[in-house]
Design a protein around this motif. Structure first.
Motif, PDB file in Angstrom:
ATOM      1  N   LEU A  62       0.791  -1.225   0.003  1.00 39.51           N
ATOM      2  CA  LEU A  62      -0.002  -0.031  -0.165  1.00 39.51           C
ATOM      3  C   LEU A  62       0.927   1.259   0.024  1.00 39.51           C
ATOM      4  O   LEU A  62       0.410   2.295  -0.724  1.00 39.51           O
ATOM      5  CB  LEU A  62      -1.090  -0.099   1.194  1.00 39.51           C
ATOM      6  N   GLY A  63       1.936   1.326   0.712  1.00 37.46           N
ATOM      7  CA  GLY A  63       2.834   2.370   0.696  1.00 37.46           C
ATOM      8  C   GLY A  63       3.435   2.663  -0.741  1.00 37.46           C
ATOM      9  O   GLY A  63       3.433   3.700  -1.120  1.00 37.46           O
ATOM     10  N   ASP A  64       3.797   1.495  -1.443  1.00 37.48           N
ATOM     11  CA  ASP A  64       4.193   1.866  -2.648  1.00 37.48           C
ATOM     12  C   ASP A  64       3.165   2.166  -3.822  1.00 37.48           C
ATOM     13  O   ASP A  64       3.330   3.026  -4.615  1.00 37.48           O
ATOM     14  CB  ASP A  64       4.678   0.258  -3.468  1.00 37.48           C
ATOM     15  N   LEU A  65       1.926   1.680  -3.541  1.00 39.77           N
ATOM     16  CA  LEU A  65       0.838   2.136  -4.343  1.00 39.77           C
ATOM     17  C   LEU A  65       0.506   3.731  -4.042  1.00 39.77           C
ATOM     18  O   LEU A  65       0.181   4.543  -4.869  1.00 39.77           O
ATOM     19  CB  LEU A  65      -0.411   1.542  -3.959  1.00 39.77           C
ATOM     20  N   LEU A  66       0.612   4.143  -2.556  1.00 43.62           N
ATOM     21  CA  LEU A  66       0.546   5.464  -2.455  1.00 43.62           C
ATOM     22  C   LEU A  66       1.448   6.264  -2.951  1.00 43.62           C
ATOM     23  O   LEU A  66       1.375   7.528  -3.350  1.00 43.62           O
ATOM     24  CB  LEU A  66       0.579   5.409  -0.475  1.00 43.62           C
ATOM     25  N   PHE A  67       2.538   5.969  -2.999  1.00 42.24           N
ATOM     26  CA  PHE A  67       4.012   6.641  -3.651  1.00 42.24           C
ATOM     27  C   PHE A  67       3.289   6.958  -5.018  1.00 42.24           C
ATOM     28  O   PHE A  67       3.703   7.891  -5.528  1.00 42.24           O
ATOM     29  CB  PHE A  67       5.153   5.638  -3.468  1.00 42.24           C
ATOM     30  N   GLN A  68       2.757   6.100  -5.715  1.00 39.86           N
ATOM     31  CA  GLN A  68       2.358   6.508  -7.301  1.00 39.86           C
ATOM     32  C   GLN A  68       1.418   7.416  -7.389  1.00 39.86           C
ATOM     33  O   GLN A  68       1.456   8.446  -8.256  1.00 39.86           O
ATOM     34  CB  GLN A  68       1.671   5.190  -7.832  1.00 39.86           C
ATOM     35  N   VAL A  69       0.449   7.647  -6.381  1.00 40.82           N
ATOM     36  CA  VAL A  69      -0.574   8.667  -6.184  1.00 40.82           C
ATOM     37  C   VAL A  69       0.355   9.953  -6.008  1.00 40.82           C
ATOM     38  O   VAL A  69       0.167  10.987  -6.434  1.00 40.82           O
ATOM     39  CB  VAL A  69      -1.250   8.521  -5.062  1.00 40.82           C
ATOM     40  N   VAL A  70       1.172   9.928  -4.999  1.00 34.88           N
ATOM     41  CA  VAL A  70       2.115  11.239  -4.710  1.00 34.88           C
ATOM     42  C   VAL A  70       2.738  11.551  -5.777  1.00 34.88           C
ATOM     43  O   VAL A  70       3.170  12.769  -6.085  1.00 34.88           O
ATOM     44  CB  VAL A  70       3.046  10.783  -3.438  1.00 34.88           C
ATOM     45  N   TYR A  71       3.528  10.724  -6.697  1.00 43.02           N
ATOM     46  CA  TYR A  71       4.060  10.920  -7.966  1.00 43.02           C
ATOM     47  C   TYR A  71       3.372  11.510  -8.846  1.00 43.02           C
ATOM     48  O   TYR A  71       3.728  12.670  -9.302  1.00 43.02           O
ATOM     49  CB  TYR A  71       4.528   9.487  -8.467  1.00 43.02           C
ATOM     50  N   TYR A  72       2.062  11.329  -9.074  1.00 45.83           N
ATOM     51  CA  TYR A  72       1.160  11.914  -9.815  1.00 45.83           C
ATOM     52  C   TYR A  72       0.941  13.308  -9.596  1.00 45.83           C
ATOM     53  O   TYR A  72       0.882  14.342 -10.128  1.00 45.83           O
ATOM     54  CB  TYR A  72      -0.026  11.054 -10.360  1.00 45.83           C
ATOM     55  N   ALA A  73       0.636  13.466  -8.326  1.00 44.67           N
ATOM     56  CA  ALA A  73       0.394  14.727  -7.568  1.00 44.67           C
ATOM     57  C   ALA A  73       1.455  15.490  -7.785  1.00 44.67           C
ATOM     58  O   ALA A  73       1.426  16.909  -7.963  1.00 44.67           O
ATOM     59  CB  ALA A  73       0.059  14.422  -6.030  1.00 44.67           C
ATOM     60  N   GLN A  74       2.821  15.104  -7.585  1.00 48.98           N
ATOM     61  CA  GLN A  74       3.983  16.001  -7.790  1.00 48.98           C
ATOM     62  C   GLN A  74       3.985  16.557  -9.341  1.00 48.98           C
ATOM     63  O   GLN A  74       4.432  17.634  -9.569  1.00 48.98           O
ATOM     64  CB  GLN A  74       5.380  15.393  -7.431  1.00 48.98           C
ATOM     65  N   LEU A  75       3.767  15.575 -10.321  1.00 46.86           N
ATOM     66  CA  LEU A  75       3.594  16.044 -11.612  1.00 46.86           C
ATOM     67  C   LEU A  75       2.600  17.091 -11.982  1.00 46.86           C
ATOM     68  O   LEU A  75       2.829  18.116 -12.762  1.00 46.86           O
ATOM     69  CB  LEU A  75       3.492  14.779 -12.361  1.00 46.86           C
ATOM     70  N   GLY A  76       1.551  16.880 -11.221  1.00 46.79           N
ATOM     71  CA  GLY A  76       0.449  17.888 -11.419  1.00 46.79           C
ATOM     72  C   GLY A  76       0.727  19.281 -10.737  1.00 46.79           C
ATOM     73  O   GLY A  76       0.605  20.191 -11.506  1.00 46.79           O
ATOM     74  N   SER A  77       1.503  19.163  -9.702  1.00 47.04           N
ATOM     75  CA  SER A  77       1.935  20.500  -8.808  1.00 47.04           C
ATOM     76  C   SER A  77       2.916  21.266  -9.863  1.00 47.04           C
ATOM     77  O   SER A  77       2.920  22.562  -9.911  1.00 47.04           O
ATOM     78  CB  SER A  77       2.436  20.100  -7.590  1.00 47.04           C
ATOM     79  N   GLU A  78       3.988  20.270 -10.586  1.00 41.23           N
ATOM     80  CA  GLU A  78       4.754  21.178 -11.406  1.00 41.23           C
ATOM     81  C   GLU A  78       4.269  21.812 -12.390  1.00 41.23           C
ATOM     82  O   GLU A  78       4.702  22.791 -13.020  1.00 41.23           O
ATOM     83  CB  GLU A  78       5.891  19.966 -11.862  1.00 41.23           C
ATOM     84  N   GLU A  79       3.260  21.291 -12.906  1.00 41.36           N
ATOM     85  CA  GLU A  79       2.430  21.924 -14.088  1.00 41.36           C
ATOM     86  C   GLU A  79       1.365  23.021 -13.815  1.00 41.36           C
ATOM     87  O   GLU A  79       0.761  23.673 -14.365  1.00 41.36           O
ATOM     88  CB  GLU A  79       1.446  20.792 -14.741  1.00 41.36           C
ATOM     89  N   GLY A  80       1.307  23.193 -12.450  1.00 36.58           N
ATOM     90  CA  GLY A  80       0.398  24.140 -11.668  1.00 36.58           C
ATOM     91  C   GLY A  80      -1.268  23.494 -11.851  1.00 36.58           C
ATOM     92  O   GLY A  80      -2.099  24.550 -11.894  1.00 36.58           O
ATOM     93  N   ALA A  81      -1.333  22.396 -12.050  1.00 41.70           N
ATOM     94  CA  ALA A  81      -2.735  21.555 -12.291  1.00 41.70           C
ATOM     95  C   ALA A  81      -3.611  21.286 -11.068  1.00 41.70           C
ATOM     96  O   ALA A  81      -4.640  21.676 -10.963  1.00 41.70           O
ATOM     97  CB  ALA A  81      -2.546  20.529 -13.109  1.00 41.70           C
ATOM     98  N   PHE A  82      -2.617  20.633 -10.372  1.00 38.73           N
ATOM     99  CA  PHE A  82      -3.093  20.107  -8.993  1.00 38.73           C
ATOM    100  C   PHE A  82      -1.986  19.707  -7.841  1.00 38.73           C
ATOM    101  O   PHE A  82      -1.090  19.773  -8.679  1.00 38.73           O
ATOM    102  CB  PHE A  82      -4.140  19.069  -9.166  1.00 38.73           C
ATOM    103  N   ASP A  83      -2.505  19.454  -6.696  1.00 36.81           N
ATOM    104  CA  ASP A  83      -1.338  18.834  -5.789  1.00 36.81           C
ATOM    105  C   ASP A  83      -2.160  17.741  -5.119  1.00 36.81           C
ATOM    106  O   ASP A  83      -3.285  17.661  -5.136  1.00 36.81           O
ATOM    107  CB  ASP A  83      -0.651  19.955  -5.168  1.00 36.81           C
ATOM    108  N   LEU A  84      -1.522  17.255  -3.881  1.00 38.81           N
ATOM    109  CA  LEU A  84      -2.174  16.072  -3.283  1.00 38.81           C
ATOM    110  C   LEU A  84      -3.096  16.786  -2.635  1.00 38.81           C
ATOM    111  O   LEU A  84      -4.267  15.999  -2.176  1.00 38.81           O
ATOM    112  CB  LEU A  84      -0.748  15.427  -2.382  1.00 38.81           C
ATOM    113  N   ASN A  85      -2.905  17.822  -1.975  1.00 37.94           N
ATOM    114  CA  ASN A  85      -4.163  18.421  -1.289  1.00 37.94           C
ATOM    115  C   ASN A  85      -5.424  18.415  -2.282  1.00 37.94           C
ATOM    116  O   ASN A  85      -6.612  18.210  -1.431  1.00 37.94           O
ATOM    117  CB  ASN A  85      -4.100  19.634  -0.738  1.00 37.94           C
ATOM    118  N   THR A  86      -5.184  18.940  -3.401  1.00 35.94           N
ATOM    119  CA  THR A  86      -6.260  18.982  -4.455  1.00 35.94           C
ATOM    120  C   THR A  86      -6.974  17.630  -4.625  1.00 35.94           C
ATOM    121  O   THR A  86      -8.059  17.528  -4.800  1.00 35.94           O
ATOM    122  CB  THR A  86      -5.727  19.718  -5.738  1.00 35.94           C
TER     123      THR A  86
END
Length: 268
Positions: A62-86
């Motif tokens: 589950l930790g590994d899967l959560l890291f995938q979600v955090v990864y996508y959130a980081q990519l979204g944050s870099e684009e200014g689209a969304f972050d993990l809180n969003t």
């Protein structure tokens, strides 16, 4: 000053991995598209840990899967689209909105009523986003799903609008019909893959009627086969025989021995 949580620290680790200056070269190269296969793999590893009943492994996966979600959130944050809180806020609001019987004043008494309410709310959400109404009852089933799972969902959608056998008996007949057509296709050496697909489709329909998840059933069947084949290998090894040189008849006999060994001893 509030103390950081493990989630905050994980987000910081992800940001560091993606840092253009001191980050990891591999992590910096990844995109939304490139990490999709890793996400799917991690999801299946969670399922595998659950099937094994290994709580420590479940936590780890589950930790590994959560890291995938955090990864996508980081990519979204870099684009200014969304972050993990969003992401978290969005799913929080969605769950509250789709459960008015829990967080609102509506009363539901059955799971069927809940499913109907869920689908109705989803339709309202699509309309609010300006999405066109579905032209087909089968629209919206993701193409990326495993074929067995997608087949079950497509057939469930069709059943909702009345395209379904009234009981299970005709489904067995349909499977026999499709098997005969496959046998004929093999004899004619034509349309074999197509006829095999029809047989699989009918089998998935049977699973749906039996309320069995076909993907899970096949996973369990695979695990059983692996266990018995491993026992087959042990039988041959203990007899001083090589797997590669054994005849099919010998392999089949060893497999049946392995299968029989799994059955509980019955009182004489």
């Amino acid at each position: 000053m509030s103390q950081s949580t493990p989630i905050d620290e994980l987000v910081a680790v992800m940001a560091k991995l993606r840092d253009p200056e001191g980050g990891c070269p591999w992590d910096r190269e990844q995109t939304f598209e490139s990490i999709v296969p890793h996400t799917l793999e991690e999801a299946y590893e969670v399922a595998d840990a659950i099937e094994k009943g290994d709580r420590a492994a479940i936590c780890d996966e589950l930790g590994d899967l959560l890291f995938q979600v955090v990864y996508y959130a980081q990519l979204g944050s870099e684009e200014g689209a969304f972050d993990l809180n969003t992401v978290a806020a969005g799913v929080r609001d969605k769950m509250i909105r789709r459960h008015p019987h829990v967080f609102g004043e509506r009363t539901l008494h059955t799971a069927a009523e809940q499913r109907e309410t869920w689908e109705a709310i989803k339709a309202i959400e699509r309309a609010d986003r300006g999405e066109p109404a579905r032209a087909s009852a089968l629209d919206g089933v993701p193409m990326a799903l495993p074929a067995l799972t997608r087949s079950a969902k497509l057939q469930a959608r069709a059943a909702k609008v009345g395209f379904d056998w009234p009981d299970i008996a005709p489904v067995f007949g349909k499977i026999r019909e499709e098997l005969e057509e496959l046998e004929q296709a093999v004899a004619d050496n034509t349309n074999v893959a197509e006829e095999l697909g029809d047989l699989l489709l009918a089998t998935v329909n049977l699973a749906r009627k039996l309320k069995v998840d076909p993907e899970q059933a096949l996973r369990e069947g695979n695990r059983k086969f692996e266990r018995r084949f491993s026992a087959l290998e042990d039988i041959l090894s203990n007899a001083g025989e090589a797997l590669e040189t054994a005849s099919f008849e010998r392999l089949e006999a060893a497999y049946q021995l392995a299968k029989a060994a799994e059955k509980p001893n019955l009182p004489e």
